[in-house]
Design an enzyme around this catalytic site. Sequence first.
Site, PDB file in Angstrom:
ATOM      1  N   HIS A 379       0.801  -1.233   0.000  1.00  0.00           N
ATOM      2  CA  HIS A 379       0.000   0.000   0.000  1.00  0.00           C
ATOM      3  C   HIS A 379       0.829   1.276   0.000  1.00  0.00           C
ATOM      4  CE1 HIS A 379      -3.896  -2.021   0.973  1.00  0.00           C
ATOM      5  NE2 HIS A 379      -3.094  -2.897   1.525  1.00  0.00           N
ATOM      6  N   LYS A 570      -8.914  13.401   4.608  1.00  0.00           N
ATOM      7  CA  LYS A 570      -7.982  12.258   4.572  1.00  0.00           C
ATOM      8  C   LYS A 570      -6.975  12.479   5.689  1.00  0.00           C
ATOM      9  CE  LYS A 570      -7.046  13.626   0.280  1.00  0.00           C
ATOM     10  NZ  LYS A 570      -7.185  12.433  -0.549  1.00  0.00           N
ATOM     11  N   ARG A 571      -6.135  11.470   5.969  1.00  0.00           N
ATOM     12  CA  ARG A 571      -5.094  11.684   6.969  1.00  0.00           C
ATOM     13  C   ARG A 571      -4.238  12.890   6.599  1.00  0.00           C
ATOM     14  NH1 ARG A 571      -4.289   7.655  10.924  1.00  0.00           N
ATOM     15  NH2 ARG A 571      -2.666   9.074  11.617  1.00  0.00           N
ATOM     16  N   LYS A 576       0.300  14.396   1.009  1.00  0.00           N
ATOM     17  CA  LYS A 576      -1.072  14.636   0.540  1.00  0.00           C
ATOM     18  C   LYS A 576      -1.327  16.120   0.264  1.00  0.00           C
ATOM     19  CE  LYS A 576      -2.892  10.621   3.100  1.00  0.00           C
ATOM     20  NZ  LYS A 576      -3.531   9.722   2.120  1.00  0.00           N
ATOM     21  N   THR A 677      -8.802   6.220  -1.932  1.00  0.00           N
ATOM     22  CA  THR A 677     -10.141   5.660  -2.102  1.00  0.00           C
ATOM     23  C   THR A 677     -11.191   6.742  -1.857  1.00  0.00           C
ATOM     24  OG1 THR A 677      -9.886   4.811   0.143  1.00  0.00           O
ATOM     25  CG2 THR A 677      -9.674   3.225  -1.637  1.00  0.00           C
ATOM     26  N   LYS A 681     -14.942   7.705  -3.575  1.00  0.00           N
ATOM     27  CA  LYS A 681     -16.172   8.003  -2.822  1.00  0.00           C
ATOM     28  C   LYS A 681     -16.732   9.350  -3.232  1.00  0.00           C
ATOM     29  CE  LYS A 681     -14.141   5.247   0.790  1.00  0.00           C
ATOM     30  NZ  LYS A 681     -13.170   5.274   1.894  1.00  0.00           N
TER      31      LYS A 681
HETATM   32  C1  26Q Z   1       3.203   1.034  10.492  1.00  0.00           C
HETATM   33  C2  26Q Z   1       4.108   0.806  11.504  1.00  0.00           C
HETATM   34  C3  26Q Z   1       3.813   1.136  12.825  1.00  0.00           C
HETATM   35  C4  26Q Z   1       2.584   1.676  13.116  1.00  0.00           C
HETATM   36  C5  26Q Z   1       1.674   1.903  12.116  1.00  0.00           C
HETATM   37  C6  26Q Z   1       1.983   1.589  10.802  1.00  0.00           C
HETATM   38  C7  26Q Z   1       1.016   1.837   9.725  1.00  0.00           C
HETATM   39  C8  26Q Z   1      -0.344   1.764   9.957  1.00  0.00           C
HETATM   40  C9  26Q Z   1      -1.237   2.049   8.952  1.00  0.00           C
HETATM   41  C10 26Q Z   1       1.451   2.175   8.456  1.00  0.00           C
HETATM   42  C11 26Q Z   1       0.539   2.447   7.442  1.00  0.00           C
HETATM   43  C12 26Q Z   1      -0.815   2.389   7.698  1.00  0.00           C
HETATM   44  C13 26Q Z   1      -1.829   2.699   6.693  1.00  0.00           C
HETATM   45  C14 26Q Z   1      -1.553   2.960   5.447  1.00  0.00           C
HETATM   46  C15 26Q Z   1      -2.606   3.325   4.490  1.00  0.00           C
HETATM   47  O1  26Q Z   1      -3.745   3.565   4.870  1.00  0.00           O
HETATM   48  N1  26Q Z   1      -2.284   3.370   3.198  1.00  0.00           N
HETATM   49  C16 26Q Z   1      -3.272   3.723   2.191  1.00  0.00           C
HETATM   50  O2  26Q Z   1      -3.870   2.531   1.715  1.00  0.00           O
HETATM   51  C17 26Q Z   1      -4.954   2.810   0.868  1.00  0.00           C
HETATM   52  C18 26Q Z   1      -5.609   1.496   0.493  1.00  0.00           C
HETATM   53  O3  26Q Z   1      -4.808   0.793  -0.408  1.00  0.00           O
HETATM   54  C19 26Q Z   1      -4.502   3.582  -0.351  1.00  0.00           C
HETATM   55  O4  26Q Z   1      -5.633   3.942  -1.097  1.00  0.00           O
HETATM   56  C20 26Q Z   1      -3.733   4.842   0.062  1.00  0.00           C
HETATM   57  O5  26Q Z   1      -3.178   5.460  -1.079  1.00  0.00           O
HETATM   58  C21 26Q Z   1      -2.635   4.473   1.037  1.00  0.00           C
HETATM   59  O6  26Q Z   1      -1.996   5.634   1.516  1.00  0.00           O
END
Ligand code: 26Q
Length: 833
Positions: A379, A570-571, A576, A677, A681
């Site tokens: 991702h 979004k985050r 972004k 995503t 939406k």
């Molecule tokens: C990693 C290590 C330690 C703690 C947390 C994390 C962590 C947690 C969540 C790292 C990444 C995430 C989430 C990532 C994320 O949401 N990525 C998004 O995924 C979507 C679905 O595929 C994409 O549409 C987005 O582009 C992408 O940013």
Amino acid sequence: MKTPNESPKTPKRNPKNKVTANIKLPPVKQGLQQHLIFSTFKTSDAATPRDWYEAASYTVRDHVVERWVKTAESYYKDDPKRVYYLSLEFLIGRMLSNTALNLGLNDELKEGLAALGRDLEATVEIENDAALGNGGLGRLAACFLDSMATMDIPAAGYGIRYEYGMFRQSIENGQQVENPDNWLRYGNIWEFQRPEAHYNIRFYGHVVTYPEDGCQAQRWVDAEHVVAMAYDVPVPGYGTETVNNLRLWAAKAAREFDLRHFNDGNYERAVQERNATESISKILYPNDVCELGKELRLKQQYFFVSASIQDILRRFLTSREIKCQEDWKILPEKIAIQLNDTHPSIGVAEMMYQLVDEHHLPWDFAWGLVGKIFAYTNHTLMPEALETWSVDLFGRLLPRHLEIIYKINHEFLHMVNHHFPGDVELLKRVSIIDETHGRRVRMAHLAVVGSHTVNGVAALHSELLKSTLFADFDRIYPGKMTNVTNGITPRRWLNQANPGLTGLIEKAIGPDFKKDLSHIKKITPLADDADFRKAFAQVKQANKMRLAEKIQKVTGVVLNPDSLFDVQIKRIHEYKRQLLNVLHVVTLYNRIRSGEQGMTPRTVIFGGKAAPGYAMAKQIIRLINDVAAIVNEDVVVGDRLKVVFYPNYEVSAAEILFPGSDLSEQISTAGTEASGTGNMKMALNGALTIGTLDGANVEIKEEVGDENIFIFGLTTPQVAELKANGYNPRDYYNGNAELKQVLDMIASGYFSVEEPGRYQNIVDNLLNNDQYLLLADYASYIKTQDEVGKLYRDRDAWIRMAVLNVANMSKFSSDRAIGDYAKNIWHVSPGNS
Ligand code: 26Q
């Protein structure tokens, strides 16, 4: 109330002995009355809104349980290949409204509540979001569960039952404050605890070698034990009887653990250790750039992966007789495991551990099975987000798994060396163990080596994976990398979030699009139908009013619903580029202040959480709020420009924000957003996109046509080229008077008079570094925003484009995405259960 459980202690069931044969549920209204009394112990006079929410949930739950039982029975009887989606995050949101919708009970529930003097909308709003995820990746997992159930795919999700989900954000003095998300405070009607479904999970200890059948075998000893206890959540499909299962694990102290200290007379210590153990499932980690490497996070990963794989193998073993090695061969024909990012990739080693150490299969044979079972979804391309763990920590926590990983790596590097003899640099680059940064385990490499398929989440992202991050692996394993473009479930994101638009479309083309989004294309000719456009505009206006009311309630800001609602939710992350949006806002502000007339009135809405340790993201939130405070109070501006920061952006907020948006901000630096995503939406709800050629925007443009989307900015190759040739952001600052004015204002404290230097660091960063090329894209962004503003005034043209966006969204249904996974990766056919 229990579904047929599948615990080791369950006796073999006789499929003919159907428990469901005689179930007859009462009508919904009667169910509500009965549950109010028998489940909440209230009379209707004394019932609070929460009691009504509970009565409604129990009533709807009865219906879901009925189908859930039948689905479990049919899977047990038919023994189809099952798909297991392993994810550390499931961002589900509220369950009552979605369950009622998917079961087709919405109208009956609305009427039943109304007959008892209650309002459906007010009732569903009582429910806390299940916020067991950070953002896109977690929400994708929830959309995929919905689609798998809707398409009758025998699937289950596995994750963690966090006691505290994503933190709740409040804004105090313009700044983000994080509050704990105590979502289980009032209990959770949608989960079923399964005390009988539990597994032992081990940590620490060491490995001993012993002789077995003339060979050396390994055993993991002296480990600490934690118990993983299952909680099941129903996942109903839409327009089908199928209800799949989401199994979430909670950590419980092993009983013998505290008794040991208890017997020593150290009662307090026993309780403390119990708490420490149970903290494994206490909180969801925010994707905090600075928090990577936390030991507890690795514990969470192993905890849920080990429990899930034990559960998967136990289910496999109880469905058939396994007498010899040969009998294991069908394992990959019976299970497919999808790894949602690298977070569960320890599963590759855990499967080897269970097959080799626990079930005594030969290593090579077990490795052959593993390579047919796992697939991995990537991702992100961002190097700082790729997980690695120090070998020291790993070896302390999971000594046997480290050995297993070393052996996997040894054989992998041997294979690489065979195909690319003497390329030492290649071996270093692809090794699962990174020796260049103080010995670390590269989880992405483990996932690639242990999976038969690796996919990116949008076409551009998957191409970039092959040409950059996984270029070496693409040479080593030609054909392993593929693409599955993300999707969103139209049930929640159209039908549920936007009943107005759903009703309008249904009136025009019938209900088929609700089950199969490809039918939505039929509204295309209606883009040229003035009556349809008028009705479409009315729906949008009503959704904007609903949003404006909500915003007034939560922020106090009064909005002009005729203004263009320009939304970025979004985050919060530098890539972004919420900051680029702020630069545009300040540009508009300056134009208004300098007397420019005839501008399109705008309301710019932001929403999103910053990781608690991500200082720059928190500064960006503060800047947005500081700019909002000045702009919204300025009498010269009036209602020509308003800025809103919507606090605590979450799934339930998104359900109001997307339908109420006119303009969708998808403005990441090209090459940085894997897919996105929210972009889908927005478009599905009739917002037009202003975006870069990044992630899934590229494919949205292909679907809706170049003339129905606002694309700006550098492309991915142009970004690379500019960086390679030495990017100097100051050239852009000096060359653009409006940009210079905006940055000078922010730097000088115009928006932070009480602390003029507050945003010096933001501006310095832009002028001296600007990693995400905001200044390079500024002029193009502003020019395109001007076109957006101009077009908005041509109501017919705007609505026409919006209709064409909705009409062309079927590719972005998560049903299409799941269809791709099923066919190309899992090799299961929808509806084969
Ligand atoms: C990693 C290590 C330690 C703690 C947390 C994390 C962590 C947690 C969540 C790292 C990444 C995430 C989430 C990532 C994320 O949401 N990525 C998004 O995924 C979507 C679905 O595929 C994409 O549409 C987005 O582009 C992408 O940013």
